[in-house]
Design a protein around this motif. Structure first.
Motif, mmCIF file in Angstrom:
data_model
loop_
_atom_site.group_PDB
_atom_site.id
_atom_site.type_symbol
_atom_site.label_atom_id
_atom_site.label_comp_id
_atom_site.label_asym_id
_atom_site.label_seq_id
_atom_site.Cartn_x
_atom_site.Cartn_y
_atom_site.Cartn_z
ATOM 1 N N PRO A 1 0.829 -1.217 0.000
ATOM 2 C CA PRO A 1 0.000 0.000 0.000
ATOM 3 C C PRO A 1 0.860 1.264 0.000
ATOM 4 N N VAL A 2 0.439 2.262 -0.778
ATOM 5 C CA VAL A 2 1.071 3.579 -0.794
ATOM 6 C C VAL A 2 -0.030 4.625 -0.933
ATOM 7 N N ALA A 3 0.348 5.884 -0.703
ATOM 8 C CA ALA A 3 -0.562 7.009 -0.914
ATOM 9 C C ALA A 3 0.111 8.008 -1.840
ATOM 10 N N LEU A 4 -0.678 8.703 -2.630
ATOM 11 C CA LEU A 4 -0.163 9.720 -3.540
ATOM 12 C C LEU A 4 0.277 10.928 -2.718
ATOM 13 N N GLN A 5 1.577 11.137 -2.626
ATOM 14 C CA GLN A 5 2.103 12.154 -1.717
ATOM 15 C C GLN A 5 2.324 13.514 -2.390
ATOM 16 N N GLU A 6 2.873 13.506 -3.621
ATOM 17 C CA GLU A 6 3.252 14.800 -4.199
ATOM 18 C C GLU A 6 3.444 14.668 -5.710
ATOM 19 N N PHE A 7 3.098 15.717 -6.455
ATOM 20 C CA PHE A 7 3.418 15.842 -7.871
ATOM 21 C C PHE A 7 4.688 16.684 -7.984
ATOM 22 N N ILE A 8 5.666 16.208 -8.751
ATOM 23 C CA ILE A 8 6.932 16.924 -8.919
ATOM 24 C C ILE A 8 7.033 17.386 -10.367
ATOM 25 N N ALA A 9 7.158 18.678 -10.570
ATOM 26 C CA ALA A 9 7.173 19.234 -11.921
ATOM 27 C C ALA A 9 8.425 18.808 -12.675
ATOM 28 N N ALA A 10 8.316 18.776 -14.002
ATOM 29 C CA ALA A 10 9.457 18.443 -14.861
ATOM 30 C C ALA A 10 10.497 19.548 -14.814
ATOM 31 N N THR A 11 11.753 19.142 -14.955
ATOM 32 C CA THR A 11 12.869 20.085 -15.051
ATOM 33 C C THR A 11 13.653 19.767 -16.306
ATOM 34 N N ALA A 12 14.704 20.547 -16.547
ATOM 35 C CA ALA A 12 15.547 20.294 -17.720
ATOM 36 C C ALA A 12 16.243 18.948 -17.604
ATOM 37 N N GLU A 13 16.455 18.477 -16.378
ATOM 38 C CA GLU A 13 17.184 17.224 -16.164
ATOM 39 C C GLU A 13 16.260 16.018 -16.010
ATOM 40 N N LYS A 14 15.057 16.231 -15.452
ATOM 41 C CA LYS A 14 14.182 15.104 -15.136
ATOM 42 C C LYS A 14 12.764 15.372 -15.605
ATOM 43 N N PRO A 15 12.059 14.307 -16.023
ATOM 44 C CA PRO A 15 10.652 14.467 -16.427
ATOM 45 C C PRO A 15 9.757 14.632 -15.200
ATOM 46 N N GLN B 1 8.200 30.041 -7.281
ATOM 47 C CA GLN B 1 9.504 29.680 -6.753
ATOM 48 C C GLN B 1 10.389 29.075 -7.856
ATOM 49 N N ASP B 2 11.689 28.989 -7.570
ATOM 50 C CA ASP B 2 12.628 28.429 -8.557
ATOM 51 C C ASP B 2 12.280 26.995 -8.938
ATOM 52 N N ALA B 3 11.715 26.239 -7.998
ATOM 53 C CA ALA B 3 11.385 24.829 -8.266
ATOM 54 C C ALA B 3 10.141 24.675 -9.139
ATOM 55 N N GLY B 4 9.439 25.791 -9.419
ATOM 56 C CA GLY B 4 8.294 25.705 -10.319
ATOM 57 C C GLY B 4 6.949 25.888 -9.647
ATOM 58 N N PHE B 5 6.829 25.578 -8.339
ATOM 59 C CA PHE B 5 5.571 25.774 -7.647
ATOM 60 C C PHE B 5 5.490 27.222 -7.148
ATOM 61 N N GLY B 6 4.353 27.579 -6.539
ATOM 62 C CA GLY B 6 4.221 28.955 -6.076
ATOM 63 C C GLY B 6 3.257 29.098 -4.922
ATOM 64 N N PHE B 7 3.034 30.355 -4.499
ATOM 65 C CA PHE B 7 2.119 30.658 -3.394
ATOM 66 C C PHE B 7 1.346 31.925 -3.718
ATOM 67 N N VAL B 8 0.098 31.949 -3.275
ATOM 68 C CA VAL B 8 -0.691 33.179 -3.217
ATOM 69 C C VAL B 8 -1.000 33.398 -1.747
ATOM 70 N N LEU C 1 0.009 23.256 -12.331
ATOM 71 C CA LEU C 1 -1.017 24.230 -12.677
ATOM 72 C C LEU C 1 -0.394 25.506 -13.221
ATOM 73 N N ILE C 2 0.711 25.898 -12.617
ATOM 74 C CA ILE C 2 1.413 27.094 -13.101
ATOM 75 C C ILE C 2 1.873 26.884 -14.540
ATOM 76 N N SER C 3 2.428 25.703 -14.805
ATOM 77 C CA SER C 3 2.894 25.396 -16.158
ATOM 78 C C SER C 3 1.727 25.257 -17.132
ATOM 79 N N GLN C 4 0.653 24.608 -16.676
ATOM 80 C CA GLN C 4 -0.499 24.341 -17.541
ATOM 81 C C GLN C 4 -1.172 25.632 -18.006
ATOM 82 N N HIS C 5 -1.248 26.631 -17.107
ATOM 83 C CA HIS C 5 -1.964 27.868 -17.429
ATOM 84 C C HIS C 5 -1.022 29.032 -17.732
ATOM 85 N N ASN C 6 0.295 28.735 -17.783
ATOM 86 C CA ASN C 6 1.288 29.774 -18.117
ATOM 87 C C ASN C 6 1.234 30.963 -17.158
#
Length: 545
Positions: free
Chosen positions: A383-397, A480-487, A496-501
Motif C-alpha cells: 500500500p502507498v498514498a499519492l504524496q506529491e506531484f513533482i514538476a518536470a525540469t531540464a534534467e528530469k521528467p 519559486q525556482d522549483a516551479g511551484f508557487g504561493f498566493v 497548474l502554473i505550467s499548464q496555465h502559463n
C-alpha cells in the motif's frame, strides 16, 4: 652472394623469397631465424594482398601460414592480429562488404595457433571481427580465448557525438563479445532443415550436442558477469534466451522476469517472455505478444511480433484483434515499400479477413492484465498514498512521489508519463505498488488503484479525516525556482502554473482547500480552483484536485 630474404621482400621478389625461406625452414625446422624469415615472407605477402583489398589473396596466405605450423610467437602473433584487423576494418566501411570472402578469411584464422597472451592487437582483432559476427563460425569462437580479454576490455567507453555534444556510454568489448557468442549458440541450437536424411540428421544431432555443452558452460559465466557488472544490461537477456533455447523454461523465468520489469517499455522484453512461456502456456504467451505491440516502438521492429500475434489471435477465434494486427503490419510494410510476410499474406487472403469484426476492447484489456500478471504476479502488492506531484525540469521528467506505510519507509517515485491517470487523482489517494530491488533501491514496476483504502492511510500517525474545509483567497502569485508557487499562504502546484502559463505577479482569485502536508506534519492550504484576473478579463480555471 645470394640476396637475403629481407632484401628480396623489400625488392618485391616475393616468389623467390618464399622459395628461399621454405628451403631454409625445411633444412632447419627448429631454427628461430628460419621461422622468423618464413613469417616475414608470409606477412609481406599478406600486406601486399591487403594493400589491394584482396580478401581472397589474404585468406590464401593465411592458409599457407597455417600449413607451415610455425610455433606461436607473441610478437609475430601481435603483428598478424593488427594486419588482419586493419583489413576487416577497411571491409567494414564498404557499403557492400564481400561477406562470403570475409567468412572464408575468418574461417582461416582458427587454423593458426596464437600464443596465449593478452594484447591490444588481439582485443582489437576481436572488436573488429564482431562487425561481422554473423560470419563467425563455431570454430572461430572455439579458437578465440575469452580468458585473454584484458581488464580494459571490461570497461565501457565514453563517446561524445559531434552533433549532440552529449557523452554516451558504449558497451564494453567483453559485454559485446559474450553477447555475440551467446547469440551464435542460440542460433546453432535452433534445428534447421538444411541437413536432411538420416545421415544429415545424425550430423545435426551431434553438432547440437556439442553446442549444448558449450551453452551450459557459458551460462555460469554470464550469470557471474551480470552480477559483477550490473550495467551489462543485455547479458541477462542473452542468458534467458540461451536457457529457453536449451529448453529450460523454469530456469529462464527467474532471470527473465527482472529484465522484463526493468525494460517493460521495450517490445523485445515482452516478446522474449512470450517466447519463453509459449511452449507451456500459449494463452499467457498470446497476452505477452499483445503487450509487446503496445510498447512505444517503431513499426519496423514490430513486424515479426504482429505476424506471430495475428496467427495466434486467429487460431483462438479473436478475429477482430487479428485483423487489426494484420492491417497494421500491412501498412508498415507498405510504408517501407515492401510486401507483408508470406504467412501474413496467407491469412489476409482467406475469406474471414474480408468480413467485418469489431475490436473487442474488453478482450484487449483482459490480455493486457494477463500479461502484467505474468510479469509481476510473483511480487506482493504494497500500500502507498499519492504524496506529491513533482514538476518536470531540464534534467528530469515530471514525477509523482508515493508514500509507503511505515515510519521509516523511503518514499517512492514514478514517472507521470508512465502512469498518466495519476494526474486525475487527489493527494493522499490510496494506491498499491509492486516493487523490484534495483541497485539497492526499491523500484516501482507496477502501480494500481487501491479501492479498499482510504486517503493518507499509509501515514505513520493516522488521524481521522475531517470534512473538507475551504476558504476564499485573493492575491498575487509568487513562483519559486522549483516551479511551484504561493498566493499568500495558499500553495499552487507547479503543474497548474505550467499548464496555465501563470507567472510571478499574476493576480489570482479562487478557493483553497485544507490538506495535510506530510512533510511539515500539519494542515496547509492548496489551490482548488482559481480565476486569473488580467486587464479586467477573467479566465476561469479549475484544479484537477
Amino acid at each position: 652472394m645470394p640476396a637475403t630474404i629481407t632484401a628480396l621482400c623489400q625488392a618485391g621478389e616475393l616468389a623467390a623469397a618464399y622459395q628461399q625461406a621454405k628451403a631454409a625452414l625445411a633444412e632447419r625446422p627448429d631454427s628461430t631465424f628460419a621461422q622468423a624469415d618464413m613469417h616475414l615472407v608470409a606477412m609481406t605477402c599478406i600486406k601486399k594482398a591487403m594493400g589491394q583489398s584482396d580478401v581472397v589473396g589474404t585468406t590464401r596466405w593465411l592458409q599457407k601460414l597455417a600449413a607451415l605450423a610455425l610455433p606461436a610467437h607473441a610478437g609475430r602473433d601481435e603483428q598478424l592480429c593488427w594486419e588482419i584487423r586493419k583489413l576487416l576494418a577497411t571491409m567494414a566501411k564498404r557499403q557492400y562488404p564481400p561477406y562470403v570472402e570475409i567468412a572464408e578469411l575468418l574461417r582461416a584464422l582458427p587454423t593458426i595457433t596464437l600464443a596465449p597472451v593478452a594484447s591490444l592487437g588481439r582485443s582489437l582483432l576481436l572488436q573488429t571481427a564482431l562487425k561481422f559476427k554473423e560470419q563467425l563460425s563455431a570454430e572461430w569462437w572455439a579458437w578465440w580465448n575469452f580468458e585473454l580479454l584484458r581488464p580494459e576490455d571490461y570497461v565501457k567507453e565514453i563517446f561524445t557525438p559531434a552533433d549532440t555534444g552529449k557523452p554516451m556510454r558504449l558497451p564494453a568489448l567483453a559485454e559485446t563479445a559474450y553477447g555475440a557468442y551467446a547469440k551464435s549458440l542460440i542460433k546453432r541450437l535452433t534445428p534447421t532443415d538444411k541437413l536432411t536424411g538420416a545421415f544429415g540428421q545424425s550430423i545435426q544431432a551431434e553438432q547440437q550436442a556439442e553446442t549444448r555443452l558449450e551453452a551450459q558452460a557459458l551460462l555460469p559465466r554470464l550469470e557471474e558477469l551480470s552480477t559483477s557488472h550490473a550495467d551489462y544490461n543485455w547479458l541477462g537477456y542473452y542468458r534467458a534466451k540461451l536457457l529457453v533455447a536449451l529448453g529450460d523454461t523454469a530456469a529462464a523465468l527467474p532471470t527473465l522476469l527482472p529484465l522484463v520489469r526493468q525494460k517493460s517499455g521495450e517490445y523485445w522484453a515482452w516478446q522474449l517472455l512470450a517466447e519463453t512461456l509459449r511452449p507451456t502456456d500459449s494463452a499467457v504467451a498470446l497476452a505477452c505478444y499483445y503487450r509487446a505491440t503496445k510498447c512505444n516502438s517503431e513499426e519496423m521492429y514490430l513486424g515479426k511480433v504482429r505476424e506471430t500475434l495475428a496467427s495466434l489471435l486467429h487460431s483462438a477465434g479473436h478475429f477482430g484483434l487479428a485483423q487489426e494486427q494484420l492491417r497494421r503490419l500491412a501498412q508498415a510494410k507498405e510504408a517501407e515499400g515492401k510486401q507483408p510476410p508470406y504467412a501474413a499474406k496467407q491469412l489476409m487472403g482467406q475469406p474471414w479477413f474480408a468480413e467485418v469484426y469489431p475490436v473487442d476492447k474488453t478482450l484487449s484489456a483482459a490480455l493486457l492484465a494477463t500479461a502484467e500478471t505474468a510479469a509481476y504476479g510473483d511480487l506482493p502488492w504494497k500500500p502507498v498514498a499519492l504524496q506529491e506531484f513533482i514538476a518536470a525540469t531540464a534534467e528530469k521528467p515530471a514525477r509523482v512521489r508515493l508514500l509507503p506505510g511505515g515510519r521509516n519507509a523511503r518514499p517512492l517515485t514514478v514517472r507521470l508519463k508512465k502512469y498518466p491517470w495519476l494526474a486525475k487523482e487527489t493527494l493522499g489517494a490510496p494506491l498499491q505498488v509492486r516493487c523490484e530491488p534495483v541497485n539497492g533501491f526499491e523500484q516501482v514496476v507496477q502501480l494500481a488503484a487501491r479501492p479498499e483504502g482510504s486517503p493518507w492511510d499509509t501515514r505513520p500517525t493516522p488521524r481521522p479525516e475531517p470534512s473538507p474545509i475551504t476558504r476564499d483567497f485573493d492575491g498575487l502569485l509568487r513562483v519559486q525556482d522549483a516551479g511551484f508557487g504561493f498566493v499568500n499562504d495558499v500553495f499552487v502546484p507547479a503543474r497548474l502554473i505550467s499548464q496555465h502559463n501563470w507567472t510571478s505577479g499574476q493576480h489570482l482569485q479562487g478557493i483553497a482547500i485544507s490538506q495535510f502536508d506530510q512533510k511539515k506534519g500539519k494542515d496547509g492550504w492548496v489551490l482548488k480552483q482559481a480565476k486569473a484576473i488580467e486587464q479586467d478579463k477573467l479566465s476561469s480555471v479549475a484544479s484537477p484536485q
